[in-house]
Design a protein around this motif. Structure first.
Motif, PDB file in Angstrom:
ATOM      1  N   GLY A   1     -18.127  38.384  54.058  1.00  0.00           N
ATOM      2  CA  GLY A   1     -16.819  38.946  53.758  1.00  0.00           C
ATOM      3  C   GLY A   1     -16.060  38.162  52.706  1.00  0.00           C
ATOM      4  N   ALA A   2     -16.744  37.281  51.993  1.00  0.00           N
ATOM      5  CA  ALA A   2     -16.091  36.471  50.962  1.00  0.00           C
ATOM      6  C   ALA A   2     -15.833  37.310  49.709  1.00  0.00           C
ATOM      7  N   ARG A   3     -14.993  36.774  48.847  1.00  0.00           N
ATOM      8  CA  ARG A   3     -14.736  37.378  47.541  1.00  0.00           C
ATOM      9  C   ARG A   3     -14.995  36.316  46.482  1.00  0.00           C
ATOM     10  N   SER A   4     -15.859  36.648  45.526  1.00  0.00           N
ATOM     11  CA  SER A   4     -16.221  35.682  44.495  1.00  0.00           C
ATOM     12  C   SER A   4     -15.040  35.390  43.573  1.00  0.00           C
ATOM     13  N   LEU A   5     -14.875  34.119  43.221  1.00  0.00           N
ATOM     14  CA  LEU A   5     -13.766  33.690  42.373  1.00  0.00           C
ATOM     15  C   LEU A   5     -14.284  32.915  41.161  1.00  0.00           C
ATOM     16  N   LYS A   6     -13.415  32.754  40.171  1.00  0.00           N
ATOM     17  CA  LYS A   6     -13.638  31.826  39.073  1.00  0.00           C
ATOM     18  C   LYS A   6     -12.936  30.514  39.405  1.00  0.00           C
ATOM     19  N   ARG A   7     -13.286  29.458  38.687  1.00  0.00           N
ATOM     20  CA  ARG A   7     -12.691  28.148  38.990  1.00  0.00           C
ATOM     21  C   ARG A   7     -11.171  28.146  38.835  1.00  0.00           C
ATOM     22  N   THR A   8     -10.678  28.963  37.906  1.00  0.00           N
ATOM     23  CA  THR A   8      -9.231  29.014  37.688  1.00  0.00           C
ATOM     24  C   THR A   8      -8.482  29.578  38.893  1.00  0.00           C
ATOM     25  N   ALA A   9      -9.201  30.291  39.764  1.00  0.00           N
ATOM     26  CA  ALA A   9      -8.552  30.861  40.955  1.00  0.00           C
ATOM     27  C   ALA A   9      -8.094  29.781  41.920  1.00  0.00           C
ATOM     28  N   LEU A  10      -8.617  28.556  41.767  1.00  0.00           N
ATOM     29  CA  LEU A  10      -8.179  27.460  42.641  1.00  0.00           C
ATOM     30  C   LEU A  10      -6.713  27.101  42.409  1.00  0.00           C
ATOM     31  N   ASP A  11      -6.119  27.599  41.328  1.00  0.00           N
ATOM     32  CA  ASP A  11      -4.692  27.379  41.089  1.00  0.00           C
ATOM     33  C   ASP A  11      -3.815  28.236  42.005  1.00  0.00           C
ATOM     34  N   LYS A  12      -4.427  29.231  42.663  1.00  0.00           N
ATOM     35  CA  LYS A  12      -3.658  30.139  43.506  1.00  0.00           C
ATOM     36  C   LYS A  12      -3.183  29.443  44.772  1.00  0.00           C
ATOM     37  N   SER A  13      -2.301  30.128  45.472  1.00  0.00           N
ATOM     38  CA  SER A  13      -1.734  29.552  46.697  1.00  0.00           C
ATOM     39  C   SER A  13      -2.760  29.537  47.819  1.00  0.00           C
ATOM     40  N   ILE A  14      -2.470  28.749  48.852  1.00  0.00           N
ATOM     41  CA  ILE A  14      -3.359  28.646  50.008  1.00  0.00           C
ATOM     42  C   ILE A  14      -3.551  30.010  50.665  1.00  0.00           C
ATOM     43  N   SER A  15      -2.478  30.779  50.807  1.00  0.00           N
ATOM     44  CA  SER A  15      -2.583  32.081  51.469  1.00  0.00           C
ATOM     45  C   SER A  15      -3.467  33.037  50.673  1.00  0.00           C
ATOM     46  N   GLU A  16      -3.367  33.011  49.350  1.00  0.00           N
ATOM     47  CA  GLU A  16      -4.207  33.865  48.517  1.00  0.00           C
ATOM     48  C   GLU A  16      -5.666  33.444  48.601  1.00  0.00           C
ATOM     49  N   LEU A  17      -5.909  32.137  48.545  1.00  0.00           N
ATOM     50  CA  LEU A  17      -7.289  31.644  48.608  1.00  0.00           C
ATOM     51  C   LEU A  17      -7.924  31.934  49.962  1.00  0.00           C
ATOM     52  N   SER A  18      -7.137  31.873  51.015  1.00  0.00           N
ATOM     53  CA  SER A  18      -7.697  32.098  52.358  1.00  0.00           C
ATOM     54  C   SER A  18      -8.264  33.505  52.490  1.00  0.00           C
ATOM     55  N   ARG A  19      -7.655  34.463  51.776  1.00  0.00           N
ATOM     56  CA  ARG A  19      -8.145  35.844  51.841  1.00  0.00           C
ATOM     57  C   ARG A  19      -9.466  36.030  51.110  1.00  0.00           C
ATOM     58  N   ALA A  20      -9.847  35.053  50.296  1.00  0.00           N
ATOM     59  CA  ALA A  20     -11.108  35.148  49.554  1.00  0.00           C
ATOM     60  C   ALA A  20     -12.259  34.427  50.253  1.00  0.00           C
ATOM     61  N   LEU A  21     -11.985  33.741  51.346  1.00  0.00           N
ATOM     62  CA  LEU A  21     -13.028  32.983  52.038  1.00  0.00           C
ATOM     63  C   LEU A  21     -13.954  33.904  52.834  1.00  0.00           C
ATOM     64  N   GLY A  22     -15.201  33.436  53.009  1.00  0.00           N
ATOM     65  CA  GLY A  22     -16.150  34.118  53.873  1.00  0.00           C
ATOM     66  C   GLY A  22     -16.311  33.345  55.166  1.00  0.00           C
ATOM     67  N   TYR A  23     -16.731  34.053  56.223  1.00  0.00           N
ATOM     68  CA  TYR A  23     -16.844  33.419  57.529  1.00  0.00           C
ATOM     69  C   TYR A  23     -18.198  33.740  58.152  1.00  0.00           C
ATOM     70  N   ALA A  24     -18.793  32.745  58.803  1.00  0.00           N
ATOM     71  CA  ALA A  24     -20.063  32.931  59.508  1.00  0.00           C
ATOM     72  C   ALA A  24     -20.110  31.981  60.691  1.00  0.00           C
ATOM     73  N   GLU A  25     -20.954  32.321  61.650  1.00  0.00           N
ATOM     74  CA  GLU A  25     -21.047  31.481  62.848  1.00  0.00           C
ATOM     75  C   GLU A  25     -21.822  30.201  62.589  1.00  0.00           C
ATOM     76  N   GLN A  26     -22.864  30.296  61.747  1.00  0.00           N
ATOM     77  CA  GLN A  26     -23.736  29.135  61.591  1.00  0.00           C
ATOM     78  C   GLN A  26     -24.377  29.104  60.211  1.00  0.00           C
ATOM     79  N   LEU A  27     -24.586  27.898  59.719  1.00  0.00           N
ATOM     80  CA  LEU A  27     -25.325  27.663  58.472  1.00  0.00           C
ATOM     81  C   LEU A  27     -26.286  26.517  58.734  1.00  0.00           C
ATOM     82  N   GLU A  28     -27.527  26.687  58.276  1.00  0.00           N
ATOM     83  CA  GLU A  28     -28.533  25.653  58.552  1.00  0.00           C
ATOM     84  C   GLU A  28     -29.507  25.526  57.388  1.00  0.00           C
TER      85      GLU A  28
END
Length: 516
Positions: free
Chosen positions: A309-336
């Motif tokens: 459920g993530a949204r791909s970003l460019k490096r410049t997107a890191l200038d955005k606010s925490i709330s905006e960036l949180s909506r672009a994150l992906g979530y999973a139960e486990q990574l190995e």
């Protein structure tokens, strides 16, 4: 100007000469794969100049890897690629059909039939055959339909473990996803030396962690995906040579460090990158237990974003606010990270369903072939879910041939000879399968034709073990309808293109053009 392959000695003779030369080239291509078709087909060994060896039964692999220079023969390679790209299976059948259509068309021309009438008749015959195939296609009744397993089993060269794995993967993906036009089920297949066959409810990234000190197992994964590098904004050397430029560089670097701190506020513990990760970010991620995967293939990044459920970003997107960036994150139960197989597994994603079919192989030499087999099975399963199935073993094509022999009499004019060419060509796949099984094609085809006429059904074919007639539907010998439809349509298009060639003229070389 000179023609090829012969000197010009009259337009009629030249046309026949060109047709014969192109026909021979096409037949040579078909001859390279004809021995692989059917349950008794054998493998082909491809050897390169460095001694590298590929042993395969896969038609498109043979055609793409073989050295081909003749222009008509290259059209056949294009046919195989189109068949593979659109439906993922049936390249050998399509190749044999096209080669036979060309040969039958040339035979009609030698009898005195104008080539334009032959081509028009072939087009009519192909259209009628396709219409009849579409009408005869039977639907798959879900993942528990035994026909679906039979399709995977046959396309998977009768390797039961692969067939069952593919069906399990399809079930996990779901019927709705399998029908999406842009979704390719076969892309979810990967083969690994030393691995066990399994369907992973998740996705794989074929990459190692950036550093050995980074974590190799994560729970409650919060994932950031960048279609970029994790590095400060790039500045050219000329700008850095000025006082203003250097101050700007220091400002950018400081902003970059502050942006990295946002990863902690967001509780990001994994980062997937298209490009590299600079030393500042690498040290930061090491200090805070963040796993970094860099230089990840685009196709894998896209699967990760869909699955988590993530949204791909460019490096410049890191200038955005925490709330905006949180909506672009992906979530999973486990990574190995699986060190033995050299890839990262992500499981329990909160986005769209994804599955990965891992095919085990005992040695590195058979990894490629096992993967090709599994991809063919996966493509066949998806095609049958989309367009249904038909009796296999060449029985449906033989029934069509019989139908066209009768329908031909309703065609007025010399186009009927082109329809005859289609009828004869439709017998070619079955004839070759019979030959590969060690029987006499003339005898067995007549035997099957009589049995079909007596039973009044298209599903009567030949048991290639016993040589006796049997019902293909009862025996579980079925093929995806879209594979047959596309093979026939593409073979018709390519054969007509080859038959239209009046002469072959060698182009001027670039050097000659420059001299003029």
């Amino acid at each position: 100007m000179s023609s090829h392959p012969t000197e010009r000695d009259g337009s009629g003779d030249e046309r026949i000469s060109t047709l014969l030369h192109n026909m021979n080239a096409v037949q040579a291509v078909a001859g390279s794969v004809e021995g692989t078709i059917g349950p008794k087909g054998l493998d082909t060994m491809l050897v390169d100049e460095q001694g590298g060896v590929i042993i395969t039964n896969d038609g498109v692999t043979i055609l793409e890897e073989m050295e081909v220079k003749h222009p008509a023969a290259r059209l056949m390679i294009g046919l195989a690629r189109s068949q593979q790209r659109e439906v993922g299976d049936g390249t050998t059948t399509a190749t044999l059909l096209a080669a036979s259509l060309v040969a039958e068309g040339v035979a009609q021309v030698q009898r005195g039939v104008p080539i334009a009438r032959v081509i028009a008749g072939i087009e009519l015959g192909i259209r009628e055959a396709i219409d009849r195939l579409r009408e005869a296609a039977l639907p798959i009744e879900g993942f528990d339909d035994e026909r679906l397993f039979h399709i995977a089993y046959i396309a998977g060269r009768e390797q039961e473990d692969i067939a069952r794995l593919v069906i399990e993967g399809a079930r996990l993906i779901g019927h709705e996803k399998m029908l999406e036009p842009d979704f390719s089920f076969s892309e979810l297949v990967t083969a690994r030396e030393g691995a066990e066959n399994k369907v992973l409810d998740g996705v794989i990234i074929n990459q190692h962690p950036l550093s050995r000190e980074m974590p190799t197992r994560l729970s409650n994964v919060r994932l950031l995906v960048l279609n970029d590098a994790l590095a400060p904004e790039e500045m050219d050397d000329e700008a850095l040579g000025t006082e203003i430029g250097f101050q700007r560089y220091l400002q950018v670097k400081e902003e970059y460090r502050r942006n990295l701190e946002k990863l902690l506020e967001l509780k990001v513990n994994a980062v997937v990158l298209d490009r590299s990760c600079d030393s500042i970010a690498e040290e930061f991620c090491l200090d805070h237990g963040i796993l970094v995967l860099h230089r990840v293939f685009r196709s894998e990044r896209e699967r990760v974003t869909r699955y988590t459920g993530a949204r791909s970003l460019k490096r410049t997107a890191l200038d955005k606010s925490i709330s905006e960036l949180s909506r672009a994150l992906g979530y999973a139960e486990q990574l190995e990270f699986d060190e033995s197989l050299g890839h990262v597994q992500i499981m329990g994603g909160q986005g769209m369903p994804e599955a990965t079919m891992i095919i085990g192989a005992s040695t590195s030499e058979v990894v490629g072939e096992r993967e090709r087999i599994a991809k063919d099975a996966a493509a066949a399963v998806q095609a049958s879910l989309r367009g249904g199935y038909l009796p296999g073993g060449g029985s449906a094509e033989l029934f069509l041939s019989r139908h066209l022999e009768t329908w031909r009499h309703s065609v007025k004019g010399m186009e009927g000879f082109g329809v005859e060419s289609v009828a004869a060509s439709l017998r070619r796949p079955l004839a070759q399968m019979i030959r590969n099984a060690g029987f006499n094609p003339l005898e067995k085809i007549e035997q099957v034709k009589a049995a079909q006429a007596e039973a009044g059904t298209s599903s009567i074919g030949l048991d290639f073990d016993t040589g006796e007639c049997t019902d293909m539907l009862v025996a579980g010998v079925v093929d995806p309808a879209p594979v047959k439809l596309h093979a026939l349509q593409t073979a018709g298009e390519v054969s007509r293109a080859i038959l239209r060639i009046h002469t072959v003229i060698r182009k001027k070389s670039p050097a000659i053009l420059l001299d003029e």
